[in-house]
Design an enzyme around this catalytic site. Structure first.
Site, PDB file in Angstrom:
ATOM      1  N   PHE A 230      94.709  -3.920  62.598  1.00  0.00           N
ATOM      2  CA  PHE A 230      93.755  -3.775  63.691  1.00  0.00           C
ATOM      3  C   PHE A 230      93.115  -2.400  63.745  1.00  0.00           C
ATOM      4  O   PHE A 230      92.032  -2.244  64.309  1.00  0.00           O
ATOM      5  CB  PHE A 230      94.438  -4.063  65.039  1.00  0.00           C
ATOM      6  CG  PHE A 230      95.390  -2.997  65.504  1.00  0.00           C
ATOM      7  CD1 PHE A 230      94.933  -1.843  66.140  1.00  0.00           C
ATOM      8  CD2 PHE A 230      96.757  -3.135  65.333  1.00  0.00           C
ATOM      9  CE1 PHE A 230      95.814  -0.854  66.572  1.00  0.00           C
ATOM     10  CE2 PHE A 230      97.646  -2.156  65.765  1.00  0.00           C
ATOM     11  CZ  PHE A 230      97.174  -1.009  66.383  1.00  0.00           C
TER      12      PHE A 230
ATOM     13  N   CYS B 106      97.374   5.280  60.100  1.00  0.00           N
ATOM     14  CA  CYS B 106      98.574   5.515  59.294  1.00  0.00           C
ATOM     15  C   CYS B 106      98.569   6.900  58.654  1.00  0.00           C
ATOM     16  O   CYS B 106      99.598   7.331  58.133  1.00  0.00           O
ATOM     17  CB  CYS B 106      98.719   4.445  58.225  1.00  0.00           C
ATOM     18  SG  CYS B 106      97.447   4.490  56.945  1.00  0.00           S
TER      19      CYS B 106
ATOM     20  N   GLU C 174      93.829 -10.421  64.181  1.00  0.00           N
ATOM     21  CA  GLU C 174      93.276 -11.273  65.237  1.00  0.00           C
ATOM     22  C   GLU C 174      92.979 -10.480  66.505  1.00  0.00           C
ATOM     23  O   GLU C 174      92.376 -11.018  67.442  1.00  0.00           O
ATOM     24  CB  GLU C 174      94.246 -12.422  65.540  1.00  0.00           C
ATOM     25  CG  GLU C 174      95.571 -12.031  66.161  1.00  0.00           C
ATOM     26  CD  GLU C 174      96.630 -11.597  65.163  1.00  0.00           C
ATOM     27  OE1 GLU C 174      97.821 -11.591  65.529  1.00  0.00           O
ATOM     28  OE2 GLU C 174      96.266 -11.243  64.007  1.00  0.00           O
TER      29      GLU C 174
ATOM     30  N   GLU D 188     107.558   5.097  63.749  1.00  0.00           N
ATOM     31  CA  GLU D 188     106.102   5.256  63.708  1.00  0.00           C
ATOM     32  C   GLU D 188     105.553   4.824  65.068  1.00  0.00           C
ATOM     33  O   GLU D 188     105.531   3.638  65.388  1.00  0.00           O
ATOM     34  CB  GLU D 188     105.488   4.410  62.594  1.00  0.00           C
ATOM     35  CG  GLU D 188     103.989   4.607  62.482  1.00  0.00           C
ATOM     36  CD  GLU D 188     103.334   3.699  61.437  1.00  0.00           C
ATOM     37  OE1 GLU D 188     102.325   4.108  60.847  1.00  0.00           O
ATOM     38  OE2 GLU D 188     103.836   2.576  61.237  1.00  0.00           O
TER      39      GLU D 188
END
Length: 499
Positions: free
Chosen positions: A149, A281, A176, A382
């Site tokens: 996303f 990331c 989605e 994370e």
């Protein structure tokens, strides 16, 4: 309410599963869109369309492929704002961040436009008497991409342009949570002249993912997302005989040495930790301050963080937008609220932040945690939000050892004025991407992107030379032709005979 359907065989195909997912505007919290969630049968229809298209696309000329890609690049450039607006509406990031995402995706389209040089083979003549050996690269067939996303346009563009340039056909399963950008990318590809079925988009959840991982006609799978899912994708797809590149999560560190320019380091830490609300990331989520500079560095980071303007992504004055969902916002906040109990000094607590007029949005402010321990949740996990942890080390060696002990190895950076220290760092650090006075060392398109350790599952990084190798397979041809002067073979071409 807006509806997002699939794109299969060059046209919009209405969802037939009866299952729909909500898409919210993160700035308001309101559901603005419903997205079709594909069944296994709908995934099969997309793969079938791609397989049928491969019969001709896989043998198409490089000239045909690149001419389409050049037109596609022009259309993407002309529609930058429209793509960015869709990203902001569904992801929440500010418009300038969304435009930057489109620009980074365009780099890979440009790389794909030059695929003719990337696919050049090798030839060795006369390896033995009248024997030549050549190496060529050929496409795999139908390949799939499963994307996250946080970059709904850029990460798909890191995959499918290169894959189709190499002669493959592609099935994309985007997140989605923000699906609209993927459909626009496919529509523009069709407008550029891409044949029907070469690029397909199916929306869905785990049902669609598992169908792609198990489908016998899918030759390879590319994935970007969290480490647990990357591990699952790699294990499952490999068990089904597929080639896999699965890029996982990260805990990117920035080592600040005592000789560093602390103002530059603080600027970099703020932009790298809090840009795009920390939902990337390659975000810096841990700063390792060496020796006596820690207090001053933390003060400089705090001063800058307090000035960041948070608001809706479509407000030109906003520098950071909301998080993508309320559930994710609450999860990020939980790391901050629990930090003090695990020994951290909470320098900034952004968990109570709201925006006037948008009280139902998924808002969180910037949080800064100092003296974080390596066994705390805020350090180990994370977080994927605007939370920056500061750790302290007495020496360069201690700082490097701390970073190398992390199970993640995506990206890292060092801030220093000492070239010798920087050289040691880039050789000694265990990460796939390294920045020297560069906080987010994402490579340009013609170098490959990827981490080490639990940040990558599979042998290939994404895009660049690794991307070309991932989407093709090598073939070696050994050839021996008799000299035309030897005997009566076929038509007599008049060559002198050597007797």
């Amino acid at each position: 309410m807006k509806t997002v359907n699939h794109w299969i065989g060059g046209k919009t195909v209405e969802g037939a599963s009866g299952n729909w997912g909500p898409v919210t505007d993160p700035a308001t919290g309101a559901v603005t869109t419903q997205v079709a969630l594909a069944s296994a049968e709908e995934v099969d229809a997309a793969v079938t369309a791609a397989k049928e298209a491969y019969a001709t696309w896989g043998t198409s000329s490089l000239a045909q492929r690149t001419s389409i890609l050049f037109r596609y690049r022009a259309l993407l450039d002309a529609n930058r704002d429209a793509i960015a607006e869709l990203i902001t509406a569904e992801h929440g990031k500010v418009h300038s961040d969304a435009l930057g995402e489109v620009a980074r995706g365009l780099e890979i389209v440009e790389l794909a436009c030059g695929i003719t040089t990337q696919l050049k083979g090798e030839l060795s003549t006369q390896v033995s008497n009248r024997v030549d050996v050549s190496s060529i690269r050929q496409p795999l067939g139908v390949v799939a991409g499963i994307t996250p996303f946080n970059f709904p346009a850029m990460v798909p563009m890191w995959m499918f342009p290169l894959a189709i340039a190499c002669g493959n056909t592609f099935v994309l399963k985007p997140s989605e949570k923000d699906p609209s950008a993927a459909n626009l990318l496919a529509e523009l590809a069709a407008e550029a002249g891409l044949p029907d079925g070469v690029l397909n988009v199916v929306h869905g959840d785990k049902v669609a993912v598992d169908a792609l991982l198990a489908h016998p006609d899918v030759a390879a799978v590319s994935f970007v997302g969290s480490t647990p899912i990357a591990r699952y994708i790699h294990t499952t797809a490999s068990a089904n005989g597929k080639r896999v590149q699965a890029l996982g999560g990260a805990k990117n560190h920035m080592l600040v040495l005592p000789d560093a320019d602390l103002d530059a380091a603080a600027d970099a830490a703020v932009s790298a930790a809090y840009g795009s609300a920390g939902e990337r990331c390659m975000a810096i989520s841990a700063v390792v301050a060496v020796s006596s500079i820690a207090d001053e560095l933390v003060d400089k980071i705090r001063e800058r963080a307090e000035k960041i303007k948070i608001g809706p992504g479509n407000d030109p004055e906003s520098e950071m937008g909301p998080l993508i969902t309320k559930a994710h916002r609450d999860k990020v906040a939980s790391y901050v609220t629990g930090a003090a109990a695990q020994g951290a000094d909470v320098v900034l607590d952004g968990t109570g932040h709201t925006v006037n007029g948008f009280e139902d949005g998924h808002w969180i402010g910037l949080s800064l945690l100092d003296r974080v321990s390596t066994d705390s949740d805020a350090y180990r996990d994370e977080i994927f939000g605007p939370v920056l942890c500061v750790l302290r080390a007495e020496t360069y060696e201690e700082g490097v050892a701390l970073i190398n002990a992390s199970p993640f190895g995506n990206g890292t950076a060092v801030f220093t004025r000492d070239g010798g220290a920087a050289r040691r760092f880039q050789l000694e650090i265990q990460a796939g991407m390294v920045g020297v006075n560069v906080p987010i060392p994402v490579p340009v398109g013609y170098h490959s992107f990827g981490g080490w350790k639990d940040s990558l599952f599979g042998d290939h990084h994404i895009y660049g030379n690794d991307g070309v190798h991932f989407y093709t397979r090598g073939k070696v041809v050994t050839t021996r032709w008799p000299d035309p002067s030897e005997g009566h073979i076929g038509v007599d071409l008049g060559f002198p005979r050597n007797h």
